[in-house]
Write a protein that holds these residues in place. Structure first.
Motif, PDB file in Angstrom:
ATOM      1  N   GLU A 189      -5.851  17.883 -10.357  1.00 21.63           N
ATOM      2  CA  GLU A 189      -5.046  17.776 -11.575  1.00 21.63           C
ATOM      3  C   GLU A 189      -4.121  16.567 -11.559  1.00 21.63           C
ATOM      4  N   ASN A 190      -3.890  15.977 -10.399  1.00 20.51           N
ATOM      5  CA  ASN A 190      -2.908  14.897 -10.291  1.00 20.51           C
ATOM      6  C   ASN A 190      -3.477  13.535  -9.937  1.00 20.51           C
ATOM      7  N   ALA A 191      -4.745  13.453  -9.572  1.00 15.24           N
ATOM      8  CA  ALA A 191      -5.301  12.194  -9.048  1.00 15.24           C
ATOM      9  C   ALA A 191      -5.109  11.034 -10.018  1.00 15.24           C
TER      10      ALA A 191
ATOM     11  N   LYS B 255      -9.070  27.916  -0.787  1.00 14.83           N
ATOM     12  CA  LYS B 255      -9.061  26.861  -1.800  1.00 14.83           C
ATOM     13  C   LYS B 255      -9.909  25.654  -1.428  1.00 14.83           C
ATOM     14  N   LEU B 256     -10.863  25.834  -0.538  1.00 16.65           N
ATOM     15  CA  LEU B 256     -11.685  24.696  -0.135  1.00 16.65           C
ATOM     16  C   LEU B 256     -12.428  24.087  -1.324  1.00 16.65           C
ATOM     17  N   LYS B 257     -12.968  24.910  -2.203  1.00 14.45           N
ATOM     18  CA  LYS B 257     -13.727  24.411  -3.357  1.00 14.45           C
ATOM     19  C   LYS B 257     -12.845  23.531  -4.232  1.00 14.45           C
ATOM     20  N   GLU B 258     -11.614  23.980  -4.511  1.00 14.80           N
ATOM     21  CA  GLU B 258     -10.707  23.198  -5.348  1.00 14.80           C
ATOM     22  C   GLU B 258     -10.322  21.886  -4.671  1.00 14.80           C
ATOM     23  N   ILE B 259     -10.148  21.925  -3.360  1.00 17.96           N
ATOM     24  CA  ILE B 259      -9.761  20.717  -2.636  1.00 17.96           C
ATOM     25  C   ILE B 259     -10.893  19.689  -2.644  1.00 17.96           C
ATOM     26  N   LEU B 260     -12.106  20.142  -2.444  1.00 18.76           N
ATOM     27  CA  LEU B 260     -13.247  19.220  -2.493  1.00 18.76           C
ATOM     28  C   LEU B 260     -13.411  18.627  -3.890  1.00 18.76           C
ATOM     29  N   ALA B 261     -13.121  19.417  -4.925  1.00 17.09           N
ATOM     30  CA  ALA B 261     -13.141  18.876  -6.288  1.00 17.09           C
ATOM     31  C   ALA B 261     -12.070  17.807  -6.452  1.00 17.09           C
TER      32      ALA B 261
ATOM     33  N   LYS C  12       0.841  -1.196   0.000  1.00 18.00           N
ATOM     34  CA  LYS C  12       0.000   0.000   0.000  1.00 18.00           C
ATOM     35  C   LYS C  12       0.873   1.242   0.000  1.00 18.00           C
ATOM     36  N   VAL C  13       0.559   2.174  -0.909  1.00 18.58           N
ATOM     37  CA  VAL C  13       1.230   3.466  -0.966  1.00 18.58           C
ATOM     38  C   VAL C  13       0.177   4.559  -0.820  1.00 18.58           C
ATOM     39  N   ALA C  14       0.385   5.432   0.143  1.00 15.30           N
ATOM     40  CA  ALA C  14      -0.559   6.506   0.430  1.00 15.30           C
ATOM     41  C   ALA C  14       0.185   7.843   0.410  1.00 15.30           C
ATOM     42  N   ILE C  15      -0.581   8.920   0.289  1.00 13.27           N
ATOM     43  CA  ILE C  15      -0.012  10.270   0.285  1.00 13.27           C
ATOM     44  C   ILE C  15      -0.822  11.137   1.233  1.00 13.27           C
ATOM     45  N   THR C  16      -0.132  11.957   2.022  1.00 11.77           N
ATOM     46  CA  THR C  16      -0.792  12.996   2.802  1.00 11.77           C
ATOM     47  C   THR C  16      -0.554  14.330   2.103  1.00 11.77           C
ATOM     48  N   THR C  17      -1.630  15.071   1.827  1.00 16.81           N
ATOM     49  CA  THR C  17      -1.548  16.279   1.025  1.00 16.81           C
ATOM     50  C   THR C  17      -2.555  17.313   1.488  1.00 16.81           C
ATOM     51  N   HIS C  18      -2.287  18.584   1.197  1.00 18.56           N
ATOM     52  CA  HIS C  18      -3.308  19.598   1.459  1.00 18.56           C
ATOM     53  C   HIS C  18      -4.398  19.572   0.399  1.00 18.56           C
ATOM     54  N   GLY C  19      -4.165  18.891  -0.707  1.00 21.58           N
ATOM     55  CA  GLY C  19      -5.219  18.624  -1.682  1.00 21.58           C
ATOM     56  C   GLY C  19      -5.428  19.677  -2.753  1.00 21.58           C
ATOM     57  N   ALA C  20      -4.697  20.769  -2.697  1.00 21.22           N
ATOM     58  CA  ALA C  20      -4.933  21.838  -3.668  1.00 21.22           C
ATOM     59  C   ALA C  20      -4.566  21.421  -5.090  1.00 21.22           C
ATOM     60  N   ARG C  21      -3.684  20.426  -5.239  1.00 27.39           N
ATOM     61  CA  ARG C  21      -3.279  19.949  -6.563  1.00 27.39           C
ATOM     62  C   ARG C  21      -3.827  18.560  -6.861  1.00 27.39           C
ATOM     63  N   LEU C  22      -4.753  18.115  -6.031  1.00 23.82           N
ATOM     64  CA  LEU C  22      -5.253  16.743  -6.156  1.00 23.82           C
ATOM     65  C   LEU C  22      -6.070  16.545  -7.420  1.00 23.82           C
TER      66      LEU C  22
ATOM     67  N   ASP D  81     -13.253  14.519  -5.038  1.00 24.49           N
ATOM     68  CA  ASP D  81     -14.135  13.840  -5.996  1.00 24.49           C
ATOM     69  C   ASP D  81     -13.327  13.153  -7.092  1.00 24.49           C
ATOM     70  N   LYS D  82     -12.284  13.824  -7.572  1.00 29.33           N
ATOM     71  CA  LYS D  82     -11.449  13.239  -8.623  1.00 29.33           C
ATOM     72  C   LYS D  82     -10.722  11.990  -8.122  1.00 29.33           C
ATOM     73  N   ALA D  83     -10.219  12.052  -6.913  1.00 30.93           N
ATOM     74  CA  ALA D  83      -9.524  10.893  -6.350  1.00 30.93           C
ATOM     75  C   ALA D  83     -10.460   9.697  -6.266  1.00 30.93           C
TER      76      ALA D  83
END
Length: 322
Positions: A102-104, A135-141, A90-100, A144-146
């Protein structure tokens, strides 16, 4: 299997790949990042040696942390290196999610199966006040992408007294239909933020007792799971979890070791100092590093000393990823 003097086995490596972060969270880097340059951080070849060594010693899970790991352009290659190592399941990432968002997809293809996203409030104004970013809106998006790309999502939400109004209600409404696990984390004291801790620390025990009284049921922990106590409810798509480092016997089932972006081993998040081992990594010396880890682990303490306000060398969490 790596084992300490108290019989605890270590299935789980938390690997920081950068100390840099572009958020300004109140409890971490309120004045922004001013630390080592990116040239100081572990290279891909050093990471390969490190992960191979831990895998040969029985580690099966790697969490990539920061700072903010998405600031590294080679993060997909780092994920792939970890995921392709024999023994790592298992490989996991901890992130603030602002680039999630575009990268998911890219992270999923590389082998990431889980992300932990920091969302301390679902109220946009509160979120902005805590993180210094609107950037809450972008992070929640990005969440969803993840999910769309098959990555499981856990939400890390630090409990802060000044931002507690409506917290549980908003998260419960969200996870009614959203299959994520929200984990409430007690604020931990660090060297840079002792005053903030005294002002904002809030016990999670009251929230835990509240949801249990409302019919939430505890889930058994997996061997390589983190320290959260997790709960489910048949009427909700998502889950709730609690990380309570000030609770009795919190360290009893410790199963994780930490390596900083500078290549230092931390036997505890609140160790006195990291232990240098970069020479082994630079030389690609897997056998030597295995011996070093076995020997050094004998010095791991039975517990942190947070209740005595001893925070060790951790001045802020960006140093080692929490």
């Amino acid at each position: 299997m790596l084992e300490d003097s108290f019989g605890r086995q270590f299935h789980y490596l938390r690997l920081s790949v950068t100390e840099a972060c572009n958020f300004r969270c109140q409890y971490c880097l309120p004045d922004g990042y001013n630390g080592p340059s990116k040239s100081s951080f572990l290279s891909q070849s050093e990471i390969k040696t490190l992960v191979e060594t831990f895998a040969r010693l029985g580690t099966s899970k790697v969490r990539i942390t920061g700072g903010e790991p998405s600031l590294r352009r080679d993060l997909p290659q780092i994920i792939e290196t970890c995921a392709s190592t024999r023994g790592i399941r298992k490989v996991a990432i901890t992130t603030h999610g602002a680039r999630l968002a575009e990268n998911a997809e890219r992270w999923a293809r590389a082998g990431c199966s889980q992300v932990n996203v920091s969302i301390d409030s679902l109220d946009p104004a509160q979120f902005n006040a805590i993180t210094g970013q609107n950037k809450l809106k972008e992070i929640l998006a990005g969440v969803d992408k993840a999910l769309e790309h098959g990555i499981s999502v856990k939400i890390n939400s630090v409990l802060l007294t000044g931002f507690s109004a409506g917290r549980l209600t908003r998260f419960l409404k969200w996870i009614k239909e959203t299959p994520v696990s929200v984990r409430f984390i007690e604020l931990m004291e660090t060297g840079d933020h002792q005053r903030l801790f005294s002002q904002q620390h809030q016990s999670g025990q009251v929230l835990l007792e509240q949801i249990v009284n409302e019919g939430w049921l505890e889930i058994a922990r997996e061997p390589y799971a983190g320290p959260a106590r997790e709960f489910y409810h048949p009427d909700y798509a998502g889950k709730l979890g609690f990380i309570l480092p000030y609770s009795k016997d919190f360290c009893k089932n410790c199963n994780r070791l930490r390596v900083s972006a500078l290549g230092k081993l931390h036997l505890c998040l609140f160790s006195e100092a990291g232990i240098g081992m970069r020479g082994y990594l630079t030389d690609g010396d897997v056998e030597g590093l295995m011996c070093f880890l076995r020997q050094t682990l004998k010095n791991k303490r039975v517990s942190h000393l947070l209740e005595q306000h001893e925070t060790g060398a951790t001045t802020h969490f960006a140093m080692i990823g929490g």
